[in-house]
Write a protein that holds these residues in place. Structure first.
Motif, PDB file in Angstrom:
ATOM      1  N   SER A 168      21.444 150.814 -42.296  1.00 40.82           N
ATOM      2  CA  SER A 168      20.367 150.863 -41.325  1.00 40.82           C
ATOM      3  C   SER A 168      19.616 149.552 -41.347  1.00 40.82           C
ATOM      4  O   SER A 168      19.220 149.069 -42.417  1.00 40.82           O
ATOM      5  CB  SER A 168      19.415 152.032 -41.624  1.00 40.82           C
ATOM      6  N   ALA A 169      19.463 148.947 -40.154  1.00 39.96           N
ATOM      7  CA  ALA A 169      18.732 147.690 -40.048  1.00 39.96           C
ATOM      8  C   ALA A 169      18.115 147.600 -38.669  1.00 39.96           C
ATOM      9  O   ALA A 169      18.777 147.891 -37.663  1.00 39.96           O
ATOM     10  CB  ALA A 169      19.661 146.495 -40.280  1.00 39.96           C
ATOM     11  N   ALA A 170      16.829 147.235 -38.634  1.00 40.63           N
ATOM     12  CA  ALA A 170      16.098 147.069 -37.369  1.00 40.63           C
ATOM     13  C   ALA A 170      16.176 148.328 -36.509  1.00 40.63           C
ATOM     14  O   ALA A 170      16.267 148.253 -35.274  1.00 40.63           O
ATOM     15  CB  ALA A 170      16.626 145.871 -36.598  1.00 40.63           C
ATOM     16  N   GLY A 171      16.140 149.470 -37.149  1.00 42.93           N
ATOM     17  CA  GLY A 171      16.145 150.730 -36.423  1.00 42.93           C
ATOM     18  C   GLY A 171      17.496 151.156 -35.887  1.00 42.93           C
ATOM     19  O   GLY A 171      17.577 152.122 -35.113  1.00 42.93           O
ATOM     20  N   VAL A 172      18.574 150.465 -36.270  1.00 40.84           N
ATOM     21  CA  VAL A 172      19.920 150.799 -35.798  1.00 40.84           C
ATOM     22  C   VAL A 172      20.765 151.200 -36.992  1.00 40.84           C
ATOM     23  O   VAL A 172      20.899 150.438 -37.955  1.00 40.84           O
ATOM     24  CB  VAL A 172      20.572 149.601 -35.070  1.00 40.84           C
ATOM     25  N   ARG A 173      21.317 152.397 -36.932  1.00 41.17           N
ATOM     26  CA  ARG A 173      22.211 152.858 -37.985  1.00 41.17           C
ATOM     27  C   ARG A 173      23.656 152.528 -37.628  1.00 41.17           C
ATOM     28  O   ARG A 173      24.097 152.811 -36.504  1.00 41.17           O
ATOM     29  CB  ARG A 173      22.071 154.366 -38.176  1.00 41.17           C
ATOM     30  N   THR A 174      24.376 151.936 -38.569  1.00 50.74           N
ATOM     31  CA  THR A 174      25.770 151.568 -38.359  1.00 50.74           C
ATOM     32  C   THR A 174      26.648 152.391 -39.285  1.00 50.74           C
ATOM     33  O   THR A 174      26.481 152.353 -40.506  1.00 50.74           O
ATOM     34  CB  THR A 174      26.008 150.073 -38.617  1.00 50.74           C
ATOM     35  N   VAL A 175      27.561 153.141 -38.686  1.00 54.40           N
ATOM     36  CA  VAL A 175      28.495 153.967 -39.439  1.00 54.40           C
ATOM     37  C   VAL A 175      29.846 153.269 -39.461  1.00 54.40           C
ATOM     38  O   VAL A 175      30.361 152.869 -38.407  1.00 54.40           O
ATOM     39  CB  VAL A 175      28.634 155.364 -38.798  1.00 54.40           C
ATOM     40  N   ARG A 176      30.422 153.113 -40.636  1.00 52.74           N
ATOM     41  CA  ARG A 176      31.745 152.484 -40.775  1.00 52.74           C
ATOM     42  C   ARG A 176      32.694 153.469 -41.445  1.00 52.74           C
ATOM     43  O   ARG A 176      32.360 154.092 -42.457  1.00 52.74           O
ATOM     44  CB  ARG A 176      31.668 151.194 -41.588  1.00 52.74           C
ATOM     45  N   GLY A 234      42.027 153.377 -36.028  1.00 51.04           N
ATOM     46  CA  GLY A 234      42.059 152.020 -36.563  1.00 51.04           C
ATOM     47  C   GLY A 234      41.762 152.031 -38.042  1.00 51.04           C
ATOM     48  O   GLY A 234      41.211 153.001 -38.572  1.00 51.04           O
ATOM     49  N   ASP A 235      42.092 150.929 -38.736  1.00 51.67           N
ATOM     50  CA  ASP A 235      41.816 150.859 -40.171  1.00 51.67           C
ATOM     51  C   ASP A 235      40.325 150.764 -40.460  1.00 51.67           C
ATOM     52  O   ASP A 235      39.848 151.281 -41.478  1.00 51.67           O
ATOM     53  CB  ASP A 235      42.542 149.654 -40.779  1.00 51.67           C
ATOM     54  N   THR A 236      39.580 150.094 -39.561  1.00 50.66           N
ATOM     55  CA  THR A 236      38.127 149.971 -39.735  1.00 50.66           C
ATOM     56  C   THR A 236      37.449 150.292 -38.419  1.00 50.66           C
ATOM     57  O   THR A 236      37.596 149.568 -37.428  1.00 50.66           O
ATOM     58  CB  THR A 236      37.726 148.558 -40.186  1.00 50.66           C
ATOM     59  N   LEU A 237      36.713 151.402 -38.381  1.00 52.62           N
ATOM     60  CA  LEU A 237      35.976 151.822 -37.194  1.00 52.62           C
ATOM     61  C   LEU A 237      34.487 151.664 -37.457  1.00 52.62           C
ATOM     62  O   LEU A 237      33.994 152.058 -38.523  1.00 52.62           O
ATOM     63  CB  LEU A 237      36.277 153.285 -36.854  1.00 52.62           C
ATOM     64  N   GLN A 238      33.777 151.115 -36.478  1.00 54.97           N
ATOM     65  CA  GLN A 238      32.349 150.847 -36.668  1.00 54.97           C
ATOM     66  C   GLN A 238      31.574 151.382 -35.467  1.00 54.97           C
ATOM     67  O   GLN A 238      31.913 151.095 -34.321  1.00 54.97           O
ATOM     68  CB  GLN A 238      32.117 149.342 -36.834  1.00 54.97           C
ATOM     69  N   PHE A 239      30.498 152.175 -35.736  1.00 57.15           N
ATOM     70  CA  PHE A 239      29.700 152.782 -34.685  1.00 57.15           C
ATOM     71  C   PHE A 239      28.227 152.446 -34.916  1.00 57.15           C
ATOM     72  O   PHE A 239      27.704 152.663 -36.006  1.00 57.15           O
ATOM     73  CB  PHE A 239      29.851 154.306 -34.692  1.00 57.15           C
ATOM     74  N   ALA A 240      27.574 151.934 -33.883  1.00 50.03           N
ATOM     75  CA  ALA A 240      26.118 151.746 -33.904  1.00 50.03           C
ATOM     76  C   ALA A 240      25.537 152.862 -33.041  1.00 50.03           C
ATOM     77  O   ALA A 240      25.560 152.791 -31.800  1.00 50.03           O
ATOM     78  CB  ALA A 240      25.730 150.385 -33.358  1.00 50.03           C
ATOM     79  N   ARG A 241      25.050 153.901 -33.686  1.00 44.96           N
ATOM     80  CA  ARG A 241      24.701 155.147 -32.993  1.00 44.96           C
ATOM     81  C   ARG A 241      23.645 154.937 -31.917  1.00 44.96           C
ATOM     82  O   ARG A 241      23.790 155.428 -30.793  1.00 44.96           O
ATOM     83  CB  ARG A 241      24.226 156.173 -34.016  1.00 44.96           C
ATOM     84  N   GLU A 242      22.580 154.222 -32.221  1.00 41.63           N
ATOM     85  CA  GLU A 242      21.484 154.082 -31.270  1.00 41.63           C
ATOM     86  C   GLU A 242      21.851 153.228 -30.050  1.00 41.63           C
ATOM     87  O   GLU A 242      21.311 153.435 -28.962  1.00 41.63           O
ATOM     88  CB  GLU A 242      20.255 153.476 -31.974  1.00 41.63           C
ATOM     89  N   THR A 243      22.735 152.265 -30.210  1.00 46.15           N
ATOM     90  CA  THR A 243      23.101 151.382 -29.097  1.00 46.15           C
ATOM     91  C   THR A 243      24.370 151.831 -28.382  1.00 46.15           C
ATOM     92  O   THR A 243      24.668 151.354 -27.288  1.00 46.15           O
ATOM     93  CB  THR A 243      23.312 149.941 -29.590  1.00 46.15           C
ATOM     94  N   GLY A 244      25.148 152.733 -29.005  1.00 46.68           N
ATOM     95  CA  GLY A 244      26.386 153.179 -28.395  1.00 46.68           C
ATOM     96  C   GLY A 244      27.502 152.167 -28.468  1.00 46.68           C
ATOM     97  O   GLY A 244      28.482 152.266 -27.728  1.00 46.68           O
ATOM     98  N   GLN A 245      27.363 151.181 -29.364  1.00 45.10           N
ATOM     99  CA  GLN A 245      28.406 150.160 -29.495  1.00 45.10           C
ATOM    100  C   GLN A 245      29.432 150.597 -30.537  1.00 45.10           C
ATOM    101  O   GLN A 245      29.100 151.155 -31.576  1.00 45.10           O
ATOM    102  CB  GLN A 245      27.789 148.828 -29.884  1.00 45.10           C
ATOM    103  N   VAL A 246      30.685 150.322 -30.217  1.00 44.19           N
ATOM    104  CA  VAL A 246      31.806 150.704 -31.073  1.00 44.19           C
ATOM    105  C   VAL A 246      32.728 149.512 -31.207  1.00 44.19           C
ATOM    106  O   VAL A 246      32.943 148.764 -30.249  1.00 44.19           O
ATOM    107  CB  VAL A 246      32.598 151.892 -30.459  1.00 44.19           C
ATOM    108  N   SER A 247      33.285 149.318 -32.405  1.00 42.50           N
ATOM    109  CA  SER A 247      34.267 148.258 -32.597  1.00 42.50           C
ATOM    110  C   SER A 247      35.343 148.736 -33.558  1.00 42.50           C
ATOM    111  O   SER A 247      35.113 149.595 -34.409  1.00 42.50           O
ATOM    112  CB  SER A 247      33.624 146.972 -33.118  1.00 42.50           C
TER     113      SER A 247
END
Length: 391
Positions: free
Chosen positions: A14-22, A39-52
């Motif tokens: 969690s940083a700057a109010g954004v939680r990142t789930v990996r 994928g081998d590494t999935l990343q989700f920023a819940r508050e922004t809806g960004q996925v990589s």
């Protein structure tokens, strides 16, 4: 959030109010509402809806294409007859894979895939469509059956489970291949489209190549018997066809129109013994299309498969075969009669040239204001000729 995850390791920062789930795995998966992200590494920023996805991965989605209906008799059902009418599904699976990585934004409704991107889907008649490119940009839309969540709603961890693919833009050596085989694995019909960029809408089948490209087609479907006094299977070119252009191709089956611009070159060879072959060149070609089966129109959300109703070739038209060479400002082709009409302008007449090998090859034999060509026999008929013809 109605999402299931499968991974070997999970971390939350969690940083700057954004939680990142990996999620880490070999590979890791997230499944939601019929969509699967891998994928081998999935990343989700819940508050922004960004996925990589870091590295290779894939995205499987269900494409909404309308309501289920009873399927009429088609080529596929004719080749594989059943005891009763088949049911057409209301959805179509779509698979996208990449080798370098994926970045997506659920709020902005897009997915960017990088590195040896491939996408595949299967049409209702069994045609397998495969697309490849160096990179792809996918735009998304809410599923028709999904209730609007309202402004400020929190994106789900799966991010795209309530969305479907709206458009796909392929860049860098883009290629789309479509193949329909019979039950024994023999090719019934197929096509391959190449371009620097290919834009495609899976729901409407609208397609655009905004630049030079190449299209190859094979059609080995058996010709049905023609009704008395009618041309056989109007609008179909069985055999092998190749087309190139330098500026643009657009195809809109729902609007029943296809167009190619820029030094368009068509080569065609018929099926079977004694097959004819010819080339047709022009600066522009416009095809008006008709639905493949007007008695059984496509269901809502599915564009009809189309054949040529009328073809126009415009500017610097050249038709050549081993026994024919004609140049004209304009050509209009009617598949119902198999007749191509070559039309002059006040500035330029239709020219008939010598096609025989040797010193006279390419010399003008005659010119006229109008000529017709029977494409079944390649027999040319002209009126108001100027100059004598040797044959």
């Amino acid at each position: 959030d109605d999402a299931n995850a499968d991974a070997e390791q999970l971390t939350i920062d969690s940083a700057a109010g954004v939680r990142t789930v990996r999620l880490f795995g070999k590979p890791a998966h997230v499944v939601q509402n019929g969509s699967i992200l891998t994928g081998d590494t999935l990343q989700f920023a819940r508050e922004t809806g960004q996925v990589s996805v870091l590295g290779p991965g894939s995205f499987d989605a269900i494409q909404e294409v309308g309501e289920p209906t009873t399927q009429p008799t088609t080529l596929a059902t004719t080749l594989t007859p059943a005891s009763g009418p088949a049911t057409r599904p209301a959805t179509r699976p779509v698979h996208i894979a990449w080798q370098t990585g994926m970045n997506a934004d659920a709020g902005a409704n897009f997915i960017d895939c990088l590195g040896k991107v491939s996408a595949s889907s299967i049409d209702l008649d069994g045609t397998v469509n495969t697309a490849t490119a160096g990179r792809a940009h996918v735009t998304l839309a809410m599923r028709p059956t999904t209730r609007e969540s309202g402004e400020g709603a929190t994106p789900q961890i799966g991010a795209f489970g309530d969305r479907q693919i709206q458009t796909i833009v392929l860049n860098e050596n883009a290629r789309v291949v479509s193949v329909l085989n019979d039950p024994k694995g023999a090719l019934v019909k197929g096509s391959q489209l190449n371009g620097d960029t290919i834009e495609y809408d899976p729901s409407t089948r609208r397609l655009l190549v905004p630049g030079k490209g190449w299209l190859g087609m094979e059609d080995h479907t058996p010709a049905p018997p023609a009704a008395e006094g009618q041309a056989q299977d109007v609008g179909r070119m069985r055999g092998e066809t190749g087309i190139t252009w330098t500026r643009r191709l657009s195809y809109d089956p729902a609007g029943l129109l296809a167009r190619m611009d820029g030094d368009v070159r068509v080569s065609h060879r018929d099926e079977g013994a004694g097959a004819r072959s010819f080339t047709l060149n022009a600066e522009q070609m416009v095809a008006e299309l008709l639905p493949e089966d007007t008695a059984a129109p496509a269901r809502p959300g599915e564009a009809p498969r189309a054949r040529i109703k009328r073809l126009q070739a415009i500017d610097n038209v050249v038709i050549r075969s081993d026994k024919l060479w004609v140049e004209a400002p304009r050509l209009e082709y009617d598949p119902a009669t198999s007749i191509a009409t070559l039309i002059s302008t006040p500035q330029k007449r239709v020219r008939i040239l010598d096609s025989t090998p040797g010193a006279r090859n390419g010399l003008e034999l005659s010119n006229t204001d109008r000529a017709t060509l029977d494409t079944r026999t390649l027999r040319l008929t002209a009126r108001n000729l100027n100059g004598g013809m040797r044959r």
